[in-house]
Design a protein around this motif. Structure first.
Motif, PDB file in Angstrom:
ATOM      1  N   PRO A 130     -41.479 -20.998 -57.740  1.00  0.00           N
ATOM      2  CA  PRO A 130     -41.657 -20.069 -58.867  1.00  0.00           C
ATOM      3  C   PRO A 130     -40.503 -20.183 -59.853  1.00  0.00           C
ATOM      4  O   PRO A 130     -39.361 -20.409 -59.440  1.00  0.00           O
ATOM      5  CB  PRO A 130     -41.664 -18.688 -58.188  1.00  0.00           C
ATOM      6  N   PRO A 131     -40.756 -20.038 -61.168  1.00  0.00           N
ATOM      7  CA  PRO A 131     -39.666 -20.108 -62.147  1.00  0.00           C
ATOM      8  C   PRO A 131     -38.504 -19.178 -61.817  1.00  0.00           C
ATOM      9  O   PRO A 131     -37.339 -19.545 -61.996  1.00  0.00           O
ATOM     10  CB  PRO A 131     -40.350 -19.708 -63.455  1.00  0.00           C
ATOM     11  N   GLY A 132     -38.813 -17.993 -61.299  1.00  0.00           N
ATOM     12  CA  GLY A 132     -37.764 -17.035 -60.964  1.00  0.00           C
ATOM     13  C   GLY A 132     -36.937 -17.435 -59.767  1.00  0.00           C
ATOM     14  O   GLY A 132     -35.890 -16.832 -59.493  1.00  0.00           O
ATOM     15  N   GLU A 133     -37.390 -18.448 -59.010  1.00  0.00           N
ATOM     16  CA  GLU A 133     -36.662 -18.923 -57.838  1.00  0.00           C
ATOM     17  C   GLU A 133     -36.236 -20.382 -57.998  1.00  0.00           C
ATOM     18  O   GLU A 133     -35.784 -21.016 -57.037  1.00  0.00           O
ATOM     19  CB  GLU A 133     -37.531 -18.784 -56.581  1.00  0.00           C
ATOM     20  N   VAL A 203     -44.635 -17.032 -65.772  1.00  0.00           N
ATOM     21  CA  VAL A 203     -44.890 -17.445 -67.149  1.00  0.00           C
ATOM     22  C   VAL A 203     -43.788 -18.401 -67.590  1.00  0.00           C
ATOM     23  O   VAL A 203     -42.599 -18.147 -67.372  1.00  0.00           O
ATOM     24  CB  VAL A 203     -44.934 -16.233 -68.108  1.00  0.00           C
ATOM     25  N   ILE A 204     -44.184 -19.523 -68.181  1.00  0.00           N
ATOM     26  CA  ILE A 204     -43.251 -20.455 -68.822  1.00  0.00           C
ATOM     27  C   ILE A 204     -43.708 -20.618 -70.271  1.00  0.00           C
ATOM     28  O   ILE A 204     -44.903 -20.745 -70.534  1.00  0.00           O
ATOM     29  CB  ILE A 204     -43.247 -21.831 -68.135  1.00  0.00           C
ATOM     30  N   ILE A 205     -42.758 -20.609 -71.199  1.00  0.00           N
ATOM     31  CA  ILE A 205     -43.081 -20.765 -72.622  1.00  0.00           C
ATOM     32  C   ILE A 205     -42.593 -22.125 -73.115  1.00  0.00           C
ATOM     33  O   ILE A 205     -41.453 -22.514 -72.865  1.00  0.00           O
ATOM     34  CB  ILE A 205     -42.416 -19.663 -73.473  1.00  0.00           C
ATOM     35  N   ARG A 213     -36.807 -21.174 -69.237  1.00  0.00           N
ATOM     36  CA  ARG A 213     -36.627 -21.115 -67.790  1.00  0.00           C
ATOM     37  C   ARG A 213     -37.786 -20.417 -67.085  1.00  0.00           C
ATOM     38  O   ARG A 213     -37.991 -20.596 -65.889  1.00  0.00           O
ATOM     39  CB  ARG A 213     -35.316 -20.399 -67.444  1.00  0.00           C
ATOM     40  N   GLY A 214     -38.509 -19.613 -67.802  1.00  0.00           N
ATOM     41  CA  GLY A 214     -39.657 -18.935 -67.217  1.00  0.00           C
ATOM     42  C   GLY A 214     -39.286 -17.648 -66.498  1.00  0.00           C
ATOM     43  O   GLY A 214     -38.105 -17.385 -66.224  1.00  0.00           O
ATOM     44  N   GLU A 294     -45.187  -7.920 -71.939  1.00  0.00           N
ATOM     45  CA  GLU A 294     -43.731  -7.900 -72.068  1.00  0.00           C
ATOM     46  C   GLU A 294     -43.135  -9.300 -72.180  1.00  0.00           C
ATOM     47  O   GLU A 294     -42.138  -9.498 -72.880  1.00  0.00           O
ATOM     48  CB  GLU A 294     -43.113  -7.188 -70.857  1.00  0.00           C
ATOM     49  N   VAL A 295     -43.693 -10.274 -71.490  1.00  0.00           N
ATOM     50  CA  VAL A 295     -43.040 -11.583 -71.379  1.00  0.00           C
ATOM     51  C   VAL A 295     -43.642 -12.657 -72.283  1.00  0.00           C
ATOM     52  O   VAL A 295     -42.999 -13.685 -72.527  1.00  0.00           O
ATOM     53  CB  VAL A 295     -43.054 -12.083 -69.913  1.00  0.00           C
ATOM     54  N   LEU A 296     -44.854 -12.442 -72.795  1.00  0.00           N
ATOM     55  CA  LEU A 296     -45.482 -13.453 -73.656  1.00  0.00           C
ATOM     56  C   LEU A 296     -45.095 -13.243 -75.113  1.00  0.00           C
ATOM     57  O   LEU A 296     -44.818 -12.114 -75.539  1.00  0.00           O
ATOM     58  CB  LEU A 296     -47.006 -13.381 -73.536  1.00  0.00           C
TER      59      LEU A 296
END
Length: 376
Positions: A130-133, A203-205, A213-214, A294-296
């Motif tokens: 996962p991006p957060g990890e 989510v990754i942009i 970094r996502g 919130e994140v997009l």
């Protein structure tokens, strides 16, 4: 391909996705075609004596169902064996890298058994986190390299030499294939990759071809199942999850009769389950929509959405309603070869399959470079 180039290729090229609903992988043995592999997600500590007793089933069961590994004095049952014989849960709380070593070793042993490899061979790995990890990938590489050198298995000590290693955030495989198919246009667009799995939502942009970094949250489908469990009693998580997925929008009694534990109150229990699923799904969608908002990027800024993962298919109608204006590319347009879909994983293989294509090309490119240096 020249003979020298073939000899330089690792014996095994393996791509893994440590999903909360199961470990998904694409494996290619040197000289062979790609195959898919799937193992249940459970991992649990066990004693060598207890695990040794399990070897009696080796000749009667698939290796995926009898896997265990030992690193020094640390022994773990993995997958179906962990769940069926030791009551292990899917292990959704620990960060994925914490169990990734055991899951990877177990898959490597399964590959060795299925393809009749020797006790020593070379392997190149590509992994999804996962991006957060994703920062955990730096910790994971030395752990895997050391563990693969020598570990215990149901058939004895196995030695695997890690000759290639890459780690990517979830969604990266789909994004890489999307970029390949899109070409130059990727450098002019703002694209969001939304990965909805069983454990996580990520989510990754991509802004004009530059990835951030996502972000990751625990709003995978397990959150909805958790809410259903809170509103019911006597249900098993795995059976409930399967029933929910099979029912989809058609919450009819026949989908839930088999998971009821009560015979005397079956009709009322099924009615209660259906009500719990309906309410929990609505709550889960609200939670997921609020997080995505919130994140997009703002819809006016976002050119396209890539939505992928097994949960994405389950929530397709709600996700379409969430984004009425932004074009959606489901699973990045990745098509799974029918030969890989023997376990009926469908789009859940999209990310790991797409990354495996990239990984195999890179391994062969590096190998070709080694060949050229040798022949100079």
């Amino acid at each position: 391909m020249s003979r020298l180039n073939l000899e330089q290729l690792p014996d095994v090229i393996l791509t893994l996705d440590f999903g909360g609903s199961g470990t998904k992988g694409i494996v290619q043995i040197k000289g062979g075609r790609p195959y898919s592999i799937w193992m249940e997600p459970a991992v649990i500590e066990a004693t060598p004596a207890s695990l040794g007793f399990q070897t009696r089933n080796l000749g009667n069961a698939y290796p995926e169902n009898t896997a265990w590994v030992g690193i020094d004095d640390d022994y773990r049952a993995v997958g179906y064996l962990a769940r069926s014989s030791y009551g292990a849960t899917p292990g959704l709380r620990p960060r994925k890298f914490e169990l990734a070593v055991y899951k990877t070793l177990a898959v490597v042993w399964v590959i060795k058994q299925k393809y009749k490899l020797p006790e020593s061979f070379q392997i190149s790995l590509a992994l999804l986190l996962p991006p957060g990890e994703f920062e955990d990938s730096a910790l994971l590489k030395p752990m895997l390299k050391d563990a693969l050198i020598e570990f215990d298995t149901p058939t004895g000590i196995l030695n695997a030499s890690l000759v290639g290693y890459e780690c990517f955030p979830e969604g990266a495989g789909i994004y890489a294939m999307y970029c390949k198919n899109t070409g130059e246009a990727i450098r002019r667009k703002v694209i969001a990759i939304v990965m909805l799995g069983y454990r996580n939502a990520s989510v990754i942009i991509s802004r004009r071809g530059i990835l951030n970094r996502g972000k990751t949250t625990n709003l995978g489908m397990a959150k909805m199942v958790e809410k259903v469990m809170e509103r019911t009693s006597g249900l098993e998580v795995e059976q409930l999850t399967e029933a929910i997925v099979n029912a989809a929008f058609e919450l009819k009694p026949q989908h839930f009769y088999s998971i009821c534990t009560s015979n005397s109150h079956q009709d009322s229990d099924v009615e209660k389950i259906i009500s719990a699923v309906s309410t929990s799904r609505a709550e889960y969608v609200i939670m997921l929509a609020n997080w995505l908002k919130e994140v997009l990027p703002h819809p006016n800024e976002l050119d396209e959405l890539i939505i992928c993962g097994g949960t994405a298919d389950y929530l397709r109608t709600e996700l379409d309603d969430m984004f009425p204006v932004t074009p959606i590319e489901w699973h990045g347009g990745v098509e799974i070869p029918q030969s890989l879909n023997e376990k009926w994983l469908g789009n859940r293989l999209a990310d790991v399959w797409a990354l495996s294509v990239y990984h195999r090309i890179k391994v062969k490119t590096i190998t070709r470079g080694v060949e050229e240096k040798i022949t100079e």
